[in-house]
Design an enzyme around this catalytic site. Structure first.
Site, short mmCIF file in Angstrom:
data_model
loop_
_atom_site.label_atom_id
_atom_site.label_comp_id
_atom_site.label_asym_id
_atom_site.label_seq_id
_atom_site.Cartn_x
_atom_site.Cartn_y
_atom_site.Cartn_z
N GLU A 345 0.80 -1.23 0.00
CA GLU A 345 0.00 0.00 0.00
C GLU A 345 0.84 1.28 0.00
OE1 GLU A 345 -4.02 -1.39 2.24
OE2 GLU A 345 -2.27 -1.24 3.53
C1 ACM Z 1 -2.02 -5.50 4.25
O1 ACM Z 1 -3.07 -5.96 4.72
N1 ACM Z 1 -1.93 -4.20 4.02
C2 ACM Z 1 -0.88 -6.33 3.97
#
Ligand code: ACM
Length: 529
Positions: A345
């Site tokens: 992310e």
């Molecule tokens: C995640 O759940 N951002 C790895």
């Protein structure tokens, strides 16, 4: 592996149980004569590779002695833990002796095989329980440790009690030969969104070890907190650890604390996998050091639950100095082979810069003698057979990892994320509307989730527990138990030996054990407790 006779008493437990449940003519008489069979069949999680039941019991008494032929310090620690537990609940002394000469009865013997066993491998074990004795063999000390966890589960649940219980301590007679499917069977605890004390982490390790899990991945850093002391960058903890989601006081592990966790885990054959999440999920670092920001201005500490907004400044060389120092210090403290770099992310980073960053960090990890693990986003970088990609979200990333010969850890969000709410009536857990009940967390297999994936491409399975909405160990237990047991079984047992109908009964039999262990478990309505 050659299979054994398929009669009711000499069969895989799953087959036998099915036959018993169907009350088939050939087995119903035996079933009536053997009340222990069904009880036993409902006890073990994960279900062993092979189990052959007999019709008697071994009684543990005040005179029972434990014999080992070769008491290494590792084996001694396993035996000490086992004996301490037995003494607390049974009140028996359980003397430990080191000798080749065994009495005729009334003992538990633990033997490390002198040569490797092709069947038992690194983690397998064999237990033979007769009316006279319990005889255990394994090729390694790990296998012996697992055999003792199985023995615990075969004993009355009261064996987990913290005080002496007056009762008979019968163990059913049987033979078990057991080996795991995957050697990486893991849980992840997010100690960044909410901080968990050393004792709380130890408690999680205790729960994991009863079900033969091998790795605890600690998510040590995120936007809301930096939880591991880095001597060369002290403000990471003096500033970056000072809060958590919701504005609580946060906290961090000193390097000594971290070693204490590692040692405690190691004594239970659990390897700590440290994660330093980067280049995203780094607000706590950016708040601690202004120079890590592209504009040179420190960020405010963050106590909310958004994701994807923060990133290290990839245009500055100091960022790489910082990352290198952190990797060096954490790697030096960590005896295990893995170093998790996060990589998820990083939504504000340009794709080509992301790839460049991951490639550089990969080399840093390698130069510290560790193997890199990253969330599935890292599959776009230069990963190969030395790297491990943790599949959590995007099948396309997992597919890329597969094409590049990287090994996979399976943590598909919709099957393994322990922060997901069990059902819509329960408020504890993730605020978004993805639910994961106990059955769904059990009824899946990694081979069914990804085109072309073979057993050999999979390092193992891991259940992450994110803690934006989980604030202490009691809440963590509620989210993990019982779903983590299902994950443990998927990772240990063969798919053909697993089915929900049998599993839910074995799970129900854990209830008493959970209660003796004072576990805050979720009483799923899907399970016949
Ligand atoms: C995640 O759940 N951002 C790895």
């Amino acid at each position: 592996m050659k299979k054994f006779s398929p009669s009711c008493q000499r069969s895989y437990i799953g087959i036998c149980l099915l036959l018993l449940l169907l009350l088939s003519a050939s087995c119903s008489k035996d079933a009536a004569d053997m009340p222990d069979v069904e009880t036993l069949a409902h006890k073990l999680i994960p279900i062993p590779f092979f189990i052959e039941l007999e019709e008697d019991v071994f009684e543990l008494t005040a005179e029972t002695t434990i014999y080992t032929t070769n008491l290494s310090s590792a084996l001694s620690s396993s035996v000490d833990q086992f004996v301490a537990q037995m003494r607390r609940s049974t009140g028996f002394g359980l003397e430990v002796r080191t000798t080749d000469v065994l009495p005729t009865s009334g003992y538990i013997s633990l033997e490390l095989l002198r040569s490797p066993s092709s069947f038992l491998g690194e983690q397998g074990y064999e237990i033979r329980i007769t009316k006279r004795a319990v005889t255990i063999e394994a090729a390694t000390e790990v296998g012996l440790f697992y055999s003792l966890q199985t023995l615990r589960q075969l004993m009355p649940a009261a064996v987990e009690a913290a005080t002496v219980q007056q009762q008979l301590w019968n163990i059913p007679t049987l033979v078990i030969r057991d080996v795991p499917r995957f050697t990486y069977r893991a849980a992840m605890l997010d100690v960044a969104r909410h901080f968990f004390s050393v004792d709380e982490v130890k408690r999680y390790i205790d729960l994991m070890s009863l079900y033969k899990l091998t790795h605890l991945h600690l998510h040590l850093t995120d936007d809301q907190g930096w939880r591991i002391e880095i001597k060369s960058w002290p403000k990471l903890t003096s500033i970056g650890a000072s809060t958590e989601v919701g504005g609580g006081p946060g906290g961090f592990y000193t390097q000594e604390d971290y070693r204490e966790i590692i040692d405690y885990a190691q004594a239970r054959y659990i390897t700590i996998v440290p994660e330093i999440d980067m280049p995203g999920h780094t607000n706590a670092a950016l708040a601690s050091y202004a120079e890590l920001n592209c504009d040179g201005i420190a960020k405010e500490l963050y106590t909310g639950t958004d994701v994807g907004f923060s990133a290290l400044c990839l245009d500055k060389e100091i960022t790489y100095d910082f990352v290198e120092d952190v990797i060096r210090e954490v790697a030096a403290l960590t005896p295990g082979p893995y170093f998790h770099i996060g990589g998820d992310e990083a939504e504000t980073v340009l794709p080509f810069k992301y790839v460049e960053f991951i490639n550089r960090v990969k080399e840093m990890v390698k130069s510290q003698g560790k193997q890199m693990i990253g969330w599935d986003e890292v599959a776009v970088a230069n990963v190969g057979s030395e790297e491990i990609v943790q599949y959590w979200l995007r099948e396309s990333n997992a597919q890329k990892a597969l094409d590049k010969s990287a090994k996979l850890i399976f943590s598909p969000m919709e099957k393994t994320y322990l922060n997901l709410r069990y059902n819509s009536t329960i408020t504890l857990g993730a605020s978004f509307n993805l639910l994961l009940n106990t059955q769904r967390a059990y009824e899946w297999d990694p081979l069914d989730l990804l085109d072309g994936v073979l057993e050999g491409n999979i390092l193992g399975i891991e259940a992450p527990l994110w803690t934006e909405n989980v604030s202490d160990i009691k809440e963590a237990e509620y989210m993990a138990i019982p779903r983590l047991l299902g994950i443990a079984e998927i990772a240990w047992s063969r798919e053909r030996d697993r089915n929900w109908e049998a599993y839910k009964r074995r799970l129900a039999a854990q209830k008493e054990r959970f209660e003796f262990l004072n576990i805050n478990y979720h009483l799923s309505t899907l399970v016949p407790w």
